[in-house]
Design a protein around this motif. Structure first.
Motif, mmCIF file in Angstrom:
data_model
loop_
_atom_site.group_PDB
_atom_site.id
_atom_site.type_symbol
_atom_site.label_atom_id
_atom_site.label_comp_id
_atom_site.label_asym_id
_atom_site.label_seq_id
_atom_site.Cartn_x
_atom_site.Cartn_y
_atom_site.Cartn_z
ATOM 1 N N TYR A 6 0.835 -1.210 0.000
ATOM 2 C CA TYR A 6 0.000 0.000 0.000
ATOM 3 C C TYR A 6 0.866 1.255 0.000
ATOM 4 O O TYR A 6 0.662 2.174 -0.815
ATOM 5 C CB TYR A 6 -0.909 -0.034 1.225
ATOM 6 C CG TYR A 6 -1.442 1.298 1.664
ATOM 7 C CD1 TYR A 6 -2.449 1.947 0.958
ATOM 8 C CD2 TYR A 6 -0.941 1.911 2.819
ATOM 9 C CE1 TYR A 6 -2.941 3.184 1.387
ATOM 10 C CE2 TYR A 6 -1.428 3.129 3.252
ATOM 11 C CZ TYR A 6 -2.417 3.770 2.539
ATOM 12 O OH TYR A 6 -2.895 4.982 2.953
ATOM 13 N N GLY A 31 2.615 1.847 -3.382
ATOM 14 C CA GLY A 31 1.736 2.430 -4.387
ATOM 15 C C GLY A 31 1.543 3.924 -4.193
ATOM 16 O O GLY A 31 1.552 4.699 -5.162
ATOM 17 N N LEU A 70 -2.233 0.512 -7.094
ATOM 18 C CA LEU A 70 -3.061 -0.297 -6.209
ATOM 19 C C LEU A 70 -4.053 -1.136 -6.985
ATOM 20 O O LEU A 70 -4.050 -2.356 -6.866
ATOM 21 C CB LEU A 70 -3.791 0.544 -5.152
ATOM 22 C CG LEU A 70 -2.924 1.123 -4.044
ATOM 23 C CD1 LEU A 70 -3.791 1.862 -3.025
ATOM 24 C CD2 LEU A 70 -2.103 0.058 -3.347
ATOM 25 N N SER A 93 -2.380 -4.523 -8.240
ATOM 26 C CA SER A 93 -2.818 -5.585 -7.334
ATOM 27 C C SER A 93 -3.880 -6.460 -7.981
ATOM 28 O O SER A 93 -4.658 -7.121 -7.290
ATOM 29 C CB SER A 93 -3.353 -4.978 -6.032
ATOM 30 O OG SER A 93 -2.360 -4.249 -5.352
ATOM 31 N N SER A 100 -3.328 -4.380 0.673
ATOM 32 C CA SER A 100 -3.046 -3.053 0.124
ATOM 33 C C SER A 100 -4.309 -2.412 -0.443
ATOM 34 O O SER A 100 -4.533 -1.207 -0.279
ATOM 35 C CB SER A 100 -1.963 -3.143 -0.951
ATOM 36 O OG SER A 100 -2.392 -3.903 -2.060
ATOM 37 N N LEU A 101 -5.154 -3.200 -1.097
ATOM 38 C CA LEU A 101 -6.412 -2.666 -1.622
ATOM 39 C C LEU A 101 -7.343 -2.236 -0.492
ATOM 40 O O LEU A 101 -8.018 -1.208 -0.588
ATOM 41 C CB LEU A 101 -7.095 -3.714 -2.499
ATOM 42 C CG LEU A 101 -6.445 -3.989 -3.855
ATOM 43 C CD1 LEU A 101 -7.028 -5.257 -4.482
ATOM 44 C CD2 LEU A 101 -6.619 -2.803 -4.798
ATOM 45 N N GLY A 108 -6.048 1.025 0.716
ATOM 46 C CA GLY A 108 -6.324 2.067 -0.260
ATOM 47 C C GLY A 108 -7.784 2.474 -0.261
ATOM 48 O O GLY A 108 -8.123 3.659 -0.364
#
Length: 646
Positions: A374, A377, A408, A412, A446-447, A450
């Motif tokens: 994360y 990105g 992201l 991803s 990470s998503l 985000g």
């Protein structure tokens, strides 16, 4: 729950301030490299403090290199064909303990391996019984001699020709939880590492022709005679030590300086053919030290070393150790592909979410990999802007500069292939397979972060993340600590959000399934009573259109979402839905509806299928007509070519 080292209040406060963590496991190591056999002979003196509240009857050590010893280990059982081919034919790695004493008493005879039931030959965990218990707060001294055979470069360590990346190479004591449980799982292909903080004093005996890079700062380099040099490195307040040696490494240095942040002596060790990337590496490292320092607190060490492994040793790249990162690039790497920038920034980010927080990478791998992905990105988007989409042809990247990747979401994208195989909270070795581990640990986390930033706003998210990073610096945070800390920083309870996005295997998927618009008419039928009764067979046409839109929640995750209705006269209506039910129907009267789009601002970046997020009332055939014309053109030209050859 991951271990939290018990420390006096003053020491804990000092650690949180970033000055120095309380030492639990400190090492003095002396190692001699034999480059011909790719073997390291070492001696180790470990001072270990019982930071738990329980008496300890045994010590537990990781012997990671034994994961590469044979095909009968937990690591090789989950390795892919490429890894196994690397090890086969003389590329095996192992570590053997030749002497082991605790407080001067020999304990090697009583030591035993502790393999998992499925792999009885696994030797990556060794337990050493003691002749007396170690009381809480008491310190013992362990002295050991060992021989480490490096594998051919595989999984973060090993050799290739004269290049050596020496990692997880010494007997490393495990982490003891506050209640006295050893966190000492066998080495699995998916799992990385977990260790306590301490001070390292390491002397490396290598041939004089080798260039050496290592964790920490070099205190001295002395001629040892016989064509060899003694390199001494020291570093306080870290939880591991790794090093590299290769005669062909080219050194490039610079000092990072920025107001409000401490200076860092940066040493880049490059291959001769990638020396021309020094400026790009320097820019990426400087941006990382700057932005990560602002977002998550200053980098507290005086040195940072980066190494670019040679061709054939790529498996040693893309890895992080305290103050030492291994990256990787190719001879042809256009800037628009952000290679090597992306891997450099990612591994540097691990100096925070691995180095300074030291979460349990075995039990909660997403706390370091996901957060670092994360943060990577965010930094790449801020520093370099959109990234060009590229494919590899004949080993070379071919960028499509006009097709930009969204950080992201696009980077991803592997998560969207199979979003529901596992909840994210499994141990590293507990996922369905290696792919599931990677796309959940890296991509889903990470998503989720985000998306949370888009829900909270960047300012609130950055404040909450910095509060977490500073509060738990040097303290082994768990996922529960992370959620509580982020909730405090955000000013709202985020438990429900993370329960859905992390600890559930449910997916998020909103779809527009109905979009209709018809001319508005007056009601038809029978009206009134008795003599006043009238019959209207067909309602008269009224001004405006009646439109209906149905939005469905196809996944299990429930979050509030907006839907935009776009009308023929250019107007746009935004409607909000709490997302709790399985569907919602919107009915509006006004201009003719052209299309409806759920989540128009792409807040829901966890949405696994964005193709169903919009629907037109009438199909737009312009694209199909254009591609149809192109197809007819190529068919016609192909037929004419064959006709000419006939």
């Amino acid at each position: 729950m991951a271990a939290v080292s018990a420390a006096p209040p003053a020491a804990a406060a000092e650690a949180r301030a970033g000055r120095r963590p309380p030492a639990v496991a400190s090492y003095v190591l002396r190692a001699r490299l034999d480059p011909g056999d790719h073997r390291v002979a070492g001696r180790e003196t470990l001072r270990w403090r019982n930071a738990s509240g329980a008496h300890v009857q045994e010590l537990c050590f990781h012997l990671y290199l034994n994961g590469f010893r044979s095909t009968a280990t937990a690591w090789t059982a989950h390795a892919d064909r490429e890894d196994l081919a690397t090890l086969a034919g003389g590329g095996w790695g192992w570590i053997e303990i030749e002497e082991l004493a605790v407080d001067g008493r020999d304990r090697l005879a009583g030591a035993r391996f502790d393999p998992p039931a499925a792999w009885p030959e696994d030797r990556t965990v060794m337990r050493v019984p003691l002749d007396r218990p170690v009381a809480p707060g008491e310190t013992v001294e362990v002295a050991a001699s060992f021989v480490a055979q490096l594998p051919r470069a595989v999984a973060r360590t090993g050799y290739r020709g004269d290049f050596h990346f020496v990692a997880q190479w010494f007997p490393k004591i495990a982490v003891l939880s506050p209640d006295g449980e050893w966190r000492c799982e066998p080495f699995h292909r998916n799992s990385e590492f977990f260790a306590d903080y301490g001070d390292y004093d390491v002397t490396l005996d290598v041939p004089r022709r080798f260039v050496v890079g290592a964790t920490g700062r070099r205190a001295s380099a002395e001629d040892a005679g016989d064509g060899r040099t003694l390199h001494r490195y020291v570093q306080e307040g870290v939880h591991d030590f790794a090093w590299t040696a290769w005669p062909e490494l080219v050194e490039s240095r610079f000092t990072f300086q920025e107001e409000g942040l401490p200076p860092v002596d940066v040493r880049m060790l490059l291959r001769p053919e990638t020396e021309r990337f020094a400026a790009r590496y320097a820019r990426a490292l400087s941006a990382g030290l700057s932005r990560f320092g602002a977002w998550f607190g200053p980098y507290p060490y005086s040195t940072l070393t980066m190494v670019d492994p040679p061709w054939g040793a790529e498996a040693a790249g893309g890895m992080e150790y305290p103050t030492l990162i291994a990256t990787g690039t190719r001879v042809f790497s256009p800037l628009v592909t952000l290679s090597p920038e992306s891997v450099t920034v990612h591994e540097l980010g691990h100096q925070w979410f691995y180095g300074l927080l030291a979460s349990d990478e075995v039990r909660e791998s997403f706390l370091d990999e996901g957060i670092t992905t994360y943060a990577t990105g965010k930094l790449l988007a801020e520093t370099y802007g959109p990234r060009a989409w590229s494919v590899r042809a004949f080993g070379l990247p071919v960028p499509f500069a006009e097709v930009r990747m969204e950080h992201l979401i696009d980077t991803s994208a592997r998560y969207f292939r199979d979003p529901s195989s596992d909840p994210i909270g499994r141990t590293a070795g507990g996922y369905l397979d290696h792919s599931a581990y990677r796309y959940l640990t890296y991509s889903k986390m990470s998503l989720a972060l985000g998306q949370l930033e888009r829900l909270l706003g960047s300012e609130t998210m950055e404040r909450a993340m910095r509060a977490f990073a500073e509060a738990w610096r040097f303290r082994h945070p768990t996922s529960a600590d992370f959620v509580r800390s982020l909730s405090r920083g955000a000013g709202q309870d985020l438990t429900g959000y993370f329960r859905q996005t992390l600890w559930s295997s449910e997916a998020l998927d909103y779809a527009v399934t109905t979009a209709e618009s018809r001319p508005r008419r007056a009601p038809a039928g029978v009206f009134g009573r008795g003599a006043e009764r009238t019959v209207e067979e067909r309602g008269e046409r009224l001004p405006g259109w009646e439109s209906e839109v149905v939005v469905r929640r196809l996944g299990g995750v429930t979050l509030p979402v907006h839907t935009d209705l776009v009308f023929a006269d250019g107007q746009r209506a935004r409607l909000r839905w709490d997302g709790r039910e399985r569907w919602v129907r919107f009915r509006v009267v006004g201009p003719k509806l052209l299309w409806a789009e759920v989540d128009p601002d792409e807040t829901m970046i966890l949405d696994v299928d964005r193709l169903n997020n919009s629907l037109r009332v009438e199909p737009d055939r312009r694209a199909s007509r254009r591609w149809g014309q192109r197809l007819r053109f190529w068919i016609q030209n192909t037929l004419e070519t064959f006709a000419a050859l006939a």
